[in-house]
Design a protein around this motif. Structure first.
Motif, PDB file in Angstrom:
ATOM      1  N   VAL A  14     -28.806  -1.640 -30.819  1.00  0.00           N
ATOM      2  CA  VAL A  14     -28.404  -1.613 -29.110  1.00  0.00           C
ATOM      3  C   VAL A  14     -27.686  -0.338 -28.583  1.00  0.00           C
ATOM      4  O   VAL A  14     -28.235   0.288 -27.722  1.00  0.00           O
ATOM      5  N   ARG A  15     -26.551   0.414 -29.208  1.00  0.00           N
ATOM      6  CA  ARG A  15     -26.150   1.392 -29.013  1.00  0.00           C
ATOM      7  C   ARG A  15     -27.145   2.583 -29.138  1.00  0.00           C
ATOM      8  O   ARG A  15     -27.267   3.727 -28.191  1.00  0.00           O
TER       9      ARG A  15
ATOM     10  N   MET B 183     -30.323   2.503 -28.829  1.00  0.00           N
ATOM     11  CA  MET B 183     -31.399   2.191 -27.751  1.00  0.00           C
ATOM     12  C   MET B 183     -30.906   2.457 -26.535  1.00  0.00           C
ATOM     13  O   MET B 183     -31.382   3.298 -25.506  1.00  0.00           O
ATOM     14  N   GLN B 184     -29.581   2.056 -26.051  1.00  0.00           N
ATOM     15  CA  GLN B 184     -28.849   2.686 -25.100  1.00  0.00           C
ATOM     16  C   GLN B 184     -28.715   4.122 -24.741  1.00  0.00           C
ATOM     17  O   GLN B 184     -28.794   4.562 -23.657  1.00  0.00           O
TER      18      GLN B 184
ATOM     19  N   LYS C   3     -34.486  -7.211 -25.920  1.00  0.00           N
ATOM     20  CA  LYS C   3     -34.737  -6.801 -24.396  1.00  0.00           C
ATOM     21  C   LYS C   3     -35.072  -5.156 -24.419  1.00  0.00           C
ATOM     22  O   LYS C   3     -36.187  -4.826 -23.794  1.00  0.00           O
ATOM     23  N   LEU C   4     -33.949  -4.587 -25.030  1.00  0.00           N
ATOM     24  CA  LEU C   4     -34.164  -3.072 -25.099  1.00  0.00           C
ATOM     25  C   LEU C   4     -35.678  -2.623 -25.921  1.00  0.00           C
ATOM     26  O   LEU C   4     -36.410  -1.711 -25.744  1.00  0.00           O
ATOM     27  N   ALA C   5     -35.678  -3.124 -27.071  1.00  0.00           N
ATOM     28  CA  ALA C   5     -37.093  -2.998 -27.780  1.00  0.00           C
ATOM     29  C   ALA C   5     -38.285  -3.389 -27.128  1.00  0.00           C
ATOM     30  O   ALA C   5     -39.213  -2.451 -27.373  1.00  0.00           O
TER      31      ALA C   5
ATOM     32  N   GLU D 203     -38.915  -3.506 -23.888  1.00  0.00           N
ATOM     33  CA  GLU D 203     -38.885  -2.675 -22.790  1.00  0.00           C
ATOM     34  C   GLU D 203     -39.417  -1.457 -23.212  1.00  0.00           C
ATOM     35  O   GLU D 203     -40.228  -0.633 -22.715  1.00  0.00           O
ATOM     36  N   GLU D 204     -39.027  -0.826 -24.274  1.00  0.00           N
ATOM     37  CA  GLU D 204     -39.196   0.441 -24.945  1.00  0.00           C
ATOM     38  C   GLU D 204     -40.695   0.378 -25.394  1.00  0.00           C
ATOM     39  O   GLU D 204     -41.374   1.547 -25.292  1.00  0.00           O
TER      40      GLU D 204
ATOM     41  N   ARG E 265     -42.122  -6.650 -21.439  1.00  0.00           N
ATOM     42  CA  ARG E 265     -41.072  -7.461 -20.775  1.00  0.00           C
ATOM     43  C   ARG E 265     -41.000  -8.785 -21.483  1.00  0.00           C
ATOM     44  O   ARG E 265     -41.579  -9.343 -22.274  1.00  0.00           O
TER      45      ARG E 265
ATOM     46  N   ALA F 151     -29.843  -8.814 -26.856  1.00  0.00           N
ATOM     47  CA  ALA F 151     -29.653  -7.624 -25.930  1.00  0.00           C
ATOM     48  C   ALA F 151     -30.753  -6.749 -26.740  1.00  0.00           C
ATOM     49  O   ALA F 151     -31.492  -5.592 -26.068  1.00  0.00           O
ATOM     50  N   PHE F 152     -30.769  -6.401 -27.964  1.00  0.00           N
ATOM     51  CA  PHE F 152     -31.520  -5.702 -28.718  1.00  0.00           C
ATOM     52  C   PHE F 152     -33.200  -5.861 -28.620  1.00  0.00           C
ATOM     53  O   PHE F 152     -33.723  -5.284 -28.315  1.00  0.00           O
TER      54      PHE F 152
END
Length: 383
Positions: free
Chosen positions: A206-207, A209-210, A340-342, A344-345, A349, A337-338
């Protein structure tokens, strides 16, 4: 606290002009400056809020000095007022902020100076706020760097021993000499160790990707590969799935989807683990892969207790989780959280639908591979 009066320079050959302005401007400290050389020296020692430049000041022309003064950082908030008649054009071209005739009475000149003082005060206040905000931003960035370093250090320092413990527990669990009651305890310890490993890795990812430091390695994913990825994700979740009824259906002959199989595996492992945590022993988990239009849809559904409606808006935020779970285990919320970020990357969605007492469905979409490069890859795979 004693208030500090704003400083006003009057650059003029006659001190009388400064005295007249001081009498009409009691709210400021008016300083007489006899010429350009004195202005360069005094402005460095006491930066004025406003400086009146009389065009008839002898010596070095003020129009030559003004551009140098305007380059000084400490004079960025100073307002320059050209006073006179014939030479005002040169001062204006050199950077004067305003012009006024030397025939203006002291009261009128004081009014003009007050306006410029108000602007200077507003500029000083804005600079103070900017400095304060910049300090906060610097502190925040420092804290973020420290946090990133701490997370990175913790994950890397913990990952190897956790993996070693997990491997040893698997060996013990498979040993026929272990009594059945002890084997159940080993199984629980193994599942909890697996969970701890997921928590640590999710925090790091998560860190990353952010911060935009995680790079995808996309491939063309077809129906059989989706099945393989789901099987691997189920293995990552652990033995707790043995107590659940897992139904997997992957539509045949899916058009190729460009995705990173390893990241997709991690996403599905998190969603399946989440479904397992919210269902009791014997519960049902349904995994579906299909396509609609130009998107691949993957859903993970369970018939567990459901998620309270008030928890849904923040469910994908880091360090957020539903307050209603059956397992009673602490979680960081980093898994979703991971996800969602993954997703969207990948250009897709993810969303959740849940009903209390009925169950929860997480659905994610991934775009199909449609560009020329993907078509070339597809032809190469078939040849």
């Amino acid at each position: 606290m004693t208030s500090v009066l704003p400083v006003v320079f009057v650059v003029s050959p006659e001190s009388r002009q400064a005295d007249d302005l001081a009498a009409a401007l009691p709210g400021a400290e008016v300083v007489h400056v006899p010429g350009a050389e004195a202005l360069l020296r005094e402005a460095h020692v006491r930066p004025p809020a406003v400086a009146l430049l009389h065009d008839r000041t002898p010596g070095v022309p003020l129009s030559e000095v003004l551009p140098l003064l305007r380059q000084r950082a400490e004079l960025a908030g100073t307002h320059w007022l050209a006073v006179g008649q014939a030479g005002l054009g040169a001062l204006l071209a050199a950077g004067a902020d305003a012009l006024v005739s030397d025939a203006t009475p002291p009261a009128g000149l004081a009014l003009q100076v007050r306006t410029l003082l108000a602007r200077a005060a507003a500029h000083a206040e804005a600079q103070t706020r900017i400095t304060r905000l910049q300090g906060r931003l610097d502190d925040w960035e420092h804290e973020e760097r420290v946090r990133d370093q701490l997370v990175h250090m913790l994950v890397h320092d913990l990952k190897n021993p956790i993996t070693a413990v997990l491997g040893l527990l698997e060996v013990v669990e498979d040993d026929d000499r272990v009594p059945e009651d002890a084997r159940e305890l080993v199984k629980i310890a193994r599942d909890e160790t697996q969970h701890l490993l997921h928590l640590s890795v999710n925090m790091l990812d998560v860190r990353k990707m952010q911060a935009g430091k995680m790079r995808l390695r996309p491939e063309l994913v077809f129906s059989p590969m989706f099945g393989d990825v789901i099987a691997q994700a189920r293995g990552d979740v652990g033995s707790g799935l043995r107590d659940r009824l897992v139904d997997v259906q992957v539509a045949p002959s899916l058009s190729p989807t460009r995705a990173d199989p390893e990241i997709l595996r991690r996403v599905l492992a998190n969603l399946i683990s989440n479904a397992m945590k919210h269902t009791a022993t014997g519960g049902n988990i349904r995994i579906r892969v299909g396509q609609d239009g130009d998107q691949t849809h993957i859903s993970v559904a369970d018939d567990g207790e459901g998620i309270p409606e008030e928890d849904l808006p923040n469910l994908f935020a880091a360090f957020e989780q539903s307050r209603l779970t059956l397992h009673g285990r602490f979680d960081t919320g980093m898994g979703l959280a991971f996800c969602k970020l993954a997703v969207e990357e990948h250009g897709g969605r993810i969303w959740v639908e849940s009903e209390r007492g009925v169950g929860t469905t997480f659905t994610l979409t991934l775009p199909l591979a449609v560009d020329n490069e993907d078509e070339d890859d597809f032809v190469e795979l078939l040849s």
